[in-house]
Design a protein around this motif. Structure first.
Motif, PDB file in Angstrom:
ATOM      1  N   LYS A  87       0.845  -1.201   0.000  1.00 62.32           N
ATOM      2  CA  LYS A  87       0.000   0.000   0.000  1.00 62.32           C
ATOM      3  C   LYS A  87       0.882   1.253   0.000  1.00 62.32           C
ATOM      4  CE  LYS A  87      -3.410   0.017   2.953  1.00 62.32           C
ATOM      5  NZ  LYS A  87      -4.214   0.242   4.185  1.00 62.32           N
ATOM      6  N   GLY A  88       1.901   1.280   0.838  1.00 68.94           N
ATOM      7  CA  GLY A  88       2.823   2.425   0.870  1.00 68.94           C
ATOM      8  C   GLY A  88       3.532   2.618  -0.458  1.00 68.94           C
ATOM      9  N   LEU A  89       3.980   1.529  -1.062  1.00 72.58           N
ATOM     10  CA  LEU A  89       4.634   1.615  -2.371  1.00 72.58           C
ATOM     11  C   LEU A  89       3.673   2.149  -3.431  1.00 72.58           C
ATOM     12  CD1 LEU A  89       6.604  -1.770  -2.397  1.00 72.58           C
ATOM     13  CD2 LEU A  89       7.588   0.534  -2.271  1.00 72.58           C
ATOM     14  N   MET A  90       2.407   1.750  -3.339  1.00 72.75           N
ATOM     15  CA  MET A  90       1.416   2.225  -4.308  1.00 72.75           C
ATOM     16  C   MET A  90       1.204   3.740  -4.182  1.00 72.75           C
ATOM     17  SD  MET A  90      -1.346  -0.877  -4.077  1.00 72.75           S
ATOM     18  CE  MET A  90      -2.646   0.114  -4.758  1.00 72.75           C
ATOM     19  N   PHE A  91       1.172   4.246  -2.961  1.00 72.87           N
ATOM     20  CA  PHE A  91       0.969   5.683  -2.783  1.00 72.87           C
ATOM     21  C   PHE A  91       2.173   6.472  -3.294  1.00 72.87           C
ATOM     22  CE2 PHE A  91      -2.138   4.270   0.534  1.00 72.87           C
ATOM     23  CZ  PHE A  91      -3.247   4.653  -0.186  1.00 72.87           C
ATOM     24  N   ILE A  92       3.364   5.977  -3.041  1.00 72.92           N
ATOM     25  CA  ILE A  92       4.561   6.620  -3.589  1.00 72.92           C
ATOM     26  C   ILE A  92       4.542   6.536  -5.112  1.00 72.92           C
ATOM     27  CG2 ILE A  92       7.084   6.454  -3.762  1.00 72.92           C
ATOM     28  CD1 ILE A  92       6.993   5.448  -0.804  1.00 72.92           C
ATOM     29  N   ASN A  93       4.180   5.387  -5.629  1.00 70.59           N
ATOM     30  CA  ASN A  93       4.120   5.150  -7.068  1.00 70.59           C
ATOM     31  C   ASN A  93       3.104   6.062  -7.757  1.00 70.59           C
ATOM     32  OD1 ASN A  93       4.882   3.438  -9.380  1.00 70.59           O
ATOM     33  ND2 ASN A  93       2.786   2.701  -9.258  1.00 70.59           N
ATOM     34  N   SER A  94       2.068   6.462  -7.031  1.00 71.32           N
ATOM     35  CA  SER A  94       1.031   7.309  -7.640  1.00 71.32           C
ATOM     36  C   SER A  94       1.578   8.677  -8.042  1.00 71.32           C
ATOM     37  CB  SER A  94      -0.172   7.448  -6.716  1.00 71.32           C
ATOM     38  OG  SER A  94       0.117   8.253  -5.595  1.00 71.32           O
ATOM     39  N   LEU A  95       2.747   9.038  -7.545  1.00 72.47           N
ATOM     40  CA  LEU A  95       3.393  10.282  -7.996  1.00 72.47           C
ATOM     41  C   LEU A  95       3.789  10.180  -9.465  1.00 72.47           C
ATOM     42  CD1 LEU A  95       5.649  10.949  -4.884  1.00 72.47           C
ATOM     43  CD2 LEU A  95       3.516  12.120  -5.494  1.00 72.47           C
ATOM     44  N   ARG A  96       3.978   8.968  -9.958  1.00 69.46           N
ATOM     45  CA  ARG A  96       4.328   8.733 -11.364  1.00 69.46           C
ATOM     46  C   ARG A  96       3.098   8.668 -12.260  1.00 69.46           C
ATOM     47  NH1 ARG A  96       8.869   8.824 -13.888  1.00 69.46           N
ATOM     48  NH2 ARG A  96       8.378   6.942 -15.004  1.00 69.46           N
ATOM     49  N   GLY A  97       1.938   8.402 -11.663  1.00 65.38           N
ATOM     50  CA  GLY A  97       0.709   8.323 -12.426  1.00 65.38           C
ATOM     51  C   GLY A  97      -0.454   7.975 -11.533  1.00 65.38           C
ATOM     52  N   ASN A  98      -1.531   8.760 -11.604  1.00 67.64           N
ATOM     53  CA  ASN A  98      -2.686   8.465 -10.769  1.00 67.64           C
ATOM     54  C   ASN A  98      -4.012   8.607 -11.521  1.00 67.64           C
ATOM     55  OD1 ASN A  98      -3.112  11.214 -10.845  1.00 67.64           O
ATOM     56  ND2 ASN A  98      -2.558  11.570  -8.727  1.00 67.64           N
ATOM     57  N   SER A  99      -3.960   8.507 -12.840  1.00 66.05           N
ATOM     58  CA  SER A  99      -5.193   8.529 -13.628  1.00 66.05           C
ATOM     59  C   SER A  99      -5.969   7.230 -13.467  1.00 66.05           C
ATOM     60  CB  SER A  99      -4.885   8.753 -15.109  1.00 66.05           C
ATOM     61  OG  SER A  99      -4.336  10.038 -15.277  1.00 66.05           O
ATOM     62  N   SER A 100      -5.243   6.129 -13.315  1.00 68.84           N
ATOM     63  CA  SER A 100      -5.850   4.845 -12.982  1.00 68.84           C
ATOM     64  C   SER A 100      -4.812   4.041 -12.209  1.00 68.84           C
ATOM     65  CB  SER A 100      -6.307   4.086 -14.235  1.00 68.84           C
ATOM     66  OG  SER A 100      -5.230   3.773 -15.069  1.00 68.84           O
ATOM     67  N   THR A 101      -5.316   3.072 -11.445  1.00 72.96           N
ATOM     68  CA  THR A 101      -4.443   2.228 -10.632  1.00 72.96           C
ATOM     69  C   THR A 101      -4.821   0.778 -10.890  1.00 72.96           C
ATOM     70  OG1 THR A 101      -4.339   3.938  -8.913  1.00 72.96           O
ATOM     71  CG2 THR A 101      -3.675   1.708  -8.280  1.00 72.96           C
ATOM     72  N   GLY A 102      -3.819  -0.043 -11.111  1.00 65.68           N
ATOM     73  CA  GLY A 102      -4.040  -1.463 -11.331  1.00 65.68           C
ATOM     74  C   GLY A 102      -3.216  -2.294 -10.372  1.00 65.68           C
ATOM     75  N   LEU A 103      -3.782  -3.401  -9.944  1.00 61.58           N
ATOM     76  CA  LEU A 103      -3.097  -4.373  -9.097  1.00 61.58           C
ATOM     77  C   LEU A 103      -3.141  -5.723  -9.770  1.00 61.58           C
ATOM     78  CD1 LEU A 103      -4.415  -3.805  -5.467  1.00 61.58           C
ATOM     79  CD2 LEU A 103      -2.050  -3.689  -6.221  1.00 61.58           C
ATOM     80  N   MET A 104      -2.061  -6.475  -9.636  1.00 59.69           N
ATOM     81  CA  MET A 104      -2.012  -7.835 -10.164  1.00 59.69           C
ATOM     82  C   MET A 104      -1.344  -8.719  -9.121  1.00 59.69           C
ATOM     83  SD  MET A 104      -0.211  -9.363 -13.629  1.00 59.69           S
ATOM     84  CE  MET A 104       1.310  -8.474 -13.404  1.00 59.69           C
ATOM     85  N   GLY A 105      -1.988  -9.815  -8.789  1.00 57.16           N
ATOM     86  CA  GLY A 105      -1.409 -10.806  -7.902  1.00 57.16           C
ATOM     87  C   GLY A 105      -1.255 -12.113  -8.651  1.00 57.16           C
ATOM     88  N   ILE A 106      -0.098 -12.729  -8.537  1.00 53.03           N
ATOM     89  CA  ILE A 106       0.145 -14.025  -9.171  1.00 53.03           C
ATOM     90  C   ILE A 106       0.006 -15.092  -8.083  1.00 53.03           C
ATOM     91  CG2 ILE A 106       1.725 -15.432 -10.547  1.00 53.03           C
ATOM     92  CD1 ILE A 106       0.914 -12.777 -11.877  1.00 53.03           C
TER      93      ILE A 106
END
Length: 159
Positions: A24-43
């Protein structure tokens, strides 16, 4: 450009209960690179990809309760998880254009721009709005080595 992040359980012991908070923390930091849409993938352990997508930043995954469902599966079943924050350079901001993309056995998240996206759409009689989806389809149809020969964009080949 978009942002990508993720975690891989190399120990094969499974993710810990605290690891979804790290993601979750990585996703919030990552949103600085793009926040128009967010995708998650779990293998999962059966090598299948589970995908969650929302328009907007990662908070939307929390609003809809999707992240909590994902977090439970992360601890119980996933060995790799990835997140994508989209900053669109090609294609509208829609759920269909959100990453990851799936074609046949390929699931792909991508950061970059294919300069010859439209030419490849024309050559192969396709109409992919997003260059990353074209790349996913391409890899699923002809394989990554052949796809790399066809695309014009930033790529590291490991040579």
């Amino acid at each position: 450009m978009c942002g990508l992040t993720g975690l891989i359980d190399t120990s094969h012991a499974g993710f810990l209960a605290k690891d979804p908070d790290l993601l979750k923390g990585l996703m919030f930091i990552n949103s600085l690179r793009g926040n128009s849409s967010t995708g998650l993938m779990g293998i999962n352990k059966r090598k299948q990809a589970d995908i969650y997508k929302v328009l907007g930043n990662p908070y939307r995954l929390m609003d809809y309760g999707l992240f909590y469902k994902f977090a439970e599966a992360m601890v119980d079943d996933y060995w790799a998880v990835f997140a994508h924050g989209r900053f669109p350079t090609v294609g509208e901001t829609t759920i269909k254009n959100a990453h990851p993309f799936e074609h046949k056995h390929i699931t792909l998240m991508h950061n970059g721009t294919l300069k010859n996206h439209q030419k490849l759409n024309e050559k192969y009689k396709k109409d992919f709005a997003v260059d990353s989806e074209l790349l996913c389809w391409f890899v699923s149809e002809i394989g990554i080595k052949e796809a790399i020969k066809e695309i014009d964009g930033a790529i590291v080949t490991g040579k």
